[in-house]
Design a protein around this motif. Structure first.
Motif, mmCIF file in Angstrom:
data_model
loop_
_atom_site.group_PDB
_atom_site.id
_atom_site.type_symbol
_atom_site.label_atom_id
_atom_site.label_comp_id
_atom_site.label_asym_id
_atom_site.label_seq_id
_atom_site.Cartn_x
_atom_site.Cartn_y
_atom_site.Cartn_z
ATOM 1 N N ALA A 1 6.847 15.064 -9.904
ATOM 2 C CA ALA A 1 6.963 13.606 -9.763
ATOM 3 C C ALA A 1 6.759 13.188 -8.316
ATOM 4 O O ALA A 1 6.121 12.155 -8.035
ATOM 5 C CB ALA A 1 8.325 13.138 -10.284
ATOM 6 N N THR A 2 7.270 13.970 -7.382
ATOM 7 C CA THR A 2 7.088 13.655 -5.965
ATOM 8 C C THR A 2 5.621 13.776 -5.585
ATOM 9 O O THR A 2 5.068 12.904 -4.904
ATOM 10 C CB THR A 2 7.958 14.574 -5.098
ATOM 11 O OG1 THR A 2 9.327 14.376 -5.459
ATOM 12 C CG2 THR A 2 7.767 14.297 -3.620
ATOM 13 N N ALA B 1 12.132 11.509 0.095
ATOM 14 C CA ALA B 1 12.553 10.464 -0.843
ATOM 15 C C ALA B 1 12.557 10.984 -2.273
ATOM 16 O O ALA B 1 13.358 10.536 -3.102
ATOM 17 C CB ALA B 1 11.638 9.241 -0.722
ATOM 18 N N GLY B 2 11.694 11.963 -2.559
ATOM 19 C CA GLY B 2 11.639 12.559 -3.883
ATOM 20 C C GLY B 2 12.640 13.681 -4.078
ATOM 21 O O GLY B 2 12.650 14.331 -5.123
ATOM 22 N N ASP C 1 3.086 13.413 -7.456
ATOM 23 C CA ASP C 1 2.314 12.374 -8.126
ATOM 24 C C ASP C 1 2.732 10.954 -7.737
ATOM 25 O O ASP C 1 2.182 9.986 -8.257
ATOM 26 C CB ASP C 1 2.420 12.549 -9.645
ATOM 27 C CG ASP C 1 1.797 13.856 -10.118
ATOM 28 O OD1 ASP C 1 1.051 14.499 -9.342
ATOM 29 O OD2 ASP C 1 2.059 14.247 -11.275
ATOM 30 N N SER C 2 3.679 10.818 -6.812
ATOM 31 C CA SER C 2 4.191 9.499 -6.422
ATOM 32 C C SER C 2 3.190 8.727 -5.564
ATOM 33 O O SER C 2 2.294 9.301 -4.935
ATOM 34 C CB SER C 2 5.500 9.656 -5.639
ATOM 35 O OG SER C 2 5.246 10.205 -4.348
ATOM 36 N N ALA C 3 3.373 7.427 -5.534
ATOM 37 C CA ALA C 3 2.511 6.565 -4.720
ATOM 38 C C ALA C 3 2.641 6.899 -3.234
ATOM 39 O O ALA C 3 1.646 6.895 -2.498
ATOM 40 C CB ALA C 3 2.860 5.093 -4.961
ATOM 41 N N GLY C 4 3.850 7.206 -2.788
ATOM 42 C CA GLY C 4 4.059 7.539 -1.378
ATOM 43 C C GLY C 4 3.311 8.790 -0.964
ATOM 44 O O GLY C 4 2.703 8.847 0.108
ATOM 45 N N TYR C 5 3.342 9.821 -1.816
ATOM 46 C CA TYR C 5 2.633 11.051 -1.473
ATOM 47 C C TYR C 5 1.130 10.876 -1.623
ATOM 48 O O TYR C 5 0.354 11.438 -0.869
ATOM 49 C CB TYR C 5 3.139 12.239 -2.303
ATOM 50 C CG TYR C 5 2.579 13.530 -1.769
ATOM 51 C CD1 TYR C 5 3.018 14.040 -0.540
ATOM 52 C CD2 TYR C 5 1.581 14.219 -2.430
ATOM 53 C CE1 TYR C 5 2.478 15.198 -0.015
ATOM 54 C CE2 TYR C 5 1.042 15.381 -1.914
ATOM 55 C CZ TYR C 5 1.488 15.861 -0.706
ATOM 56 O OH TYR C 5 0.941 17.010 -0.177
ATOM 57 N N LYS C 6 0.707 10.045 -2.571
ATOM 58 C CA LYS C 6 -0.731 9.752 -2.710
ATOM 59 C C LYS C 6 -1.258 9.108 -1.440
ATOM 60 O O LYS C 6 -2.355 9.442 -0.980
ATOM 61 C CB LYS C 6 -0.987 8.852 -3.909
ATOM 62 C CG LYS C 6 -2.413 8.308 -3.942
ATOM 63 C CD LYS C 6 -3.079 8.463 -5.239
ATOM 64 C CE LYS C 6 -4.483 7.919 -5.338
ATOM 65 N NZ LYS C 6 -5.352 8.012 -4.233
#
Length: 96
Positions: A68-69, A32-33, A71-76
């Motif tokens: 950014a990917t 997605a990133g 640090d994204s909520a999805g990767y977190k």
């Protein structure tokens, strides 16, 4: 603009179930990133001081996109699922 490469080297897998839970979430978050998986697996051959470790290489259009990917909520969420399931070394490198 130079491409960026997210490189992960897995030193040890302590919990295969946590790794599987991470993979279910991380793959879609990375894609997605804008990430494109280039390498996923064990080395075919190692040389010099090379270690026989699972290696993952993901290409992004820029360093900023890779960061950014990460640090994204999805990767977190993926990292939370992984917890202490693996010991690995991860870096983002700008392409030549």
């Amino acid at each position: 603009m130079a491409k960026a490469y997210w490189i992960s080297l897995y030193r040890a897998v302590h919990d295969a179930d946590k790794l599987a839970a991470y993979a279910k979430l991380a793959g879609p978050a990375i894609q997605a990133g804008g990430g494109r998986f280039l390498v996923r697996g064990m080395p075919s051959k190692t040389y010099e001081a090379g270690l026989d470790q699972r290696t993952v290489v993901i290409e992004f259009d820029s360093v900023e996109q890779a960061i950014a990917t990460h640090d994204s909520a999805g990767y977190k969420a993926a990292l939370d699922a992984l917890g202490d399931g693996v010991e690995r070394d991860m870096r983002i490198v700008e392409g030549a």
